[in-house]
Design a protein around this motif. Structure first.
Motif, mmCIF file in Angstrom:
data_model
loop_
_atom_site.group_PDB
_atom_site.id
_atom_site.type_symbol
_atom_site.label_atom_id
_atom_site.label_comp_id
_atom_site.label_asym_id
_atom_site.label_seq_id
_atom_site.Cartn_x
_atom_site.Cartn_y
_atom_site.Cartn_z
ATOM 1 N N VAL A 1 -17.023 -3.110 -3.626
ATOM 2 C CA VAL A 1 -15.607 -2.764 -3.657
ATOM 3 C C VAL A 1 -15.458 -1.569 -4.594
ATOM 4 N N VAL B 1 -13.626 0.664 -7.123
ATOM 5 C CA VAL B 1 -12.564 0.461 -8.099
ATOM 6 C C VAL B 1 -12.413 1.730 -8.921
ATOM 7 N N ASP C 1 -3.513 -3.704 -8.235
ATOM 8 C CA ASP C 1 -3.144 -3.689 -6.824
ATOM 9 C C ASP C 1 -3.543 -5.020 -6.180
ATOM 10 N N GLU D 1 -4.052 -5.815 -3.139
ATOM 11 C CA GLU D 1 -5.089 -5.639 -2.112
ATOM 12 C C GLU D 1 -6.460 -5.489 -2.754
ATOM 13 N N LEU D 2 -6.537 -4.771 -3.879
ATOM 14 C CA LEU D 2 -7.804 -4.614 -4.591
ATOM 15 C C LEU D 2 -8.255 -5.965 -5.143
ATOM 16 N N ARG D 3 -7.342 -6.691 -5.733
ATOM 17 C CA ARG D 3 -7.664 -8.022 -6.261
ATOM 18 C C ARG D 3 -8.170 -8.927 -5.143
ATOM 19 N N CYS E 1 -18.631 -4.639 -7.558
ATOM 20 C CA CYS E 1 -17.702 -3.513 -7.696
ATOM 21 C C CYS E 1 -18.455 -2.223 -8.017
#
Length: 164
Positions: free
Chosen positions: A10, A12, A25, A27-29, A156
């Motif tokens: 992901v 970040v 955010d 969506e990021l979480r 990440c």
């Protein structure tokens, strides 16, 4: 169970280090949580936390269990939801009020106890001893943070601050 083929990391933003839970955010979480679950990191974190709690000299799980039983036996609490709420509240309270760097109130097994008694010198606590602290031991918190950070670093990819 960890998947055989790891998902793409992901991405970040480097500025995310300054985010709070309110500014992260959603969506990021969600993406981070999904990868952590899919690759088995959540189970690994939970297993490590449980092991650390049981291995710590404070015997925290038994202390919490005894506190819950005392609340039920006294009649102060009569339902499971109320018991769960109360125990969590008491754990949070004791953890927040624990001396810095010593969330379990001291050592056991022949060392300093929460009330300052020292069993190695024969100073056995009496019936007037205060209840054991329900604070999560700081060493357990540190272990949990370490394993969580390691898991996050595996899933990440931190981008440079200028990247989008």
């Amino acid at each position: 169970m960890a998947s055989k083929n790891s998902s793409a990391p992901v991405k970040v933003s480097g500025s995310a280090a300054n985010y709070t839970p309110a500014t992260l955010d959603p969506e990021l979480r969600s993406a981070i949580n999904s990868v952590l679950i899919e690759e088995g990191h959540v189970g690994k974190i939970q297993d490590h936390l449980l092991h650390s709690l049981h291995a710590h000299s404070s015997n925290w799980p038994t202390t919490v269990q005894n506190h819950a039983l005392a609340l039920l036996r006294s009649g102060e609490i009569s339902t499971f939801p109320a018991l769960l709420r109360r125990v969590l509240e008491d754990v949070r309270h004791d953890t927040a009020n624990a001396p810095s760097g010593d969330a379990n109130g001291g050592d056991v097994n022949g060392k300093k106890l929460a009330n300052g008694a020292d069993t190695a010198n024969g100073n056995v606590p009496t019936a007037t001893t205060t209840a054991p602290s329900l604070a999560v031991p700081q060493a357990v918190i540190n272990d949990a943070l370490k394993i969580t950070r390691e898991s996050l670093e595996m899933v990440c990819e931190i981008e440079a601050n200028g990247a989008t």
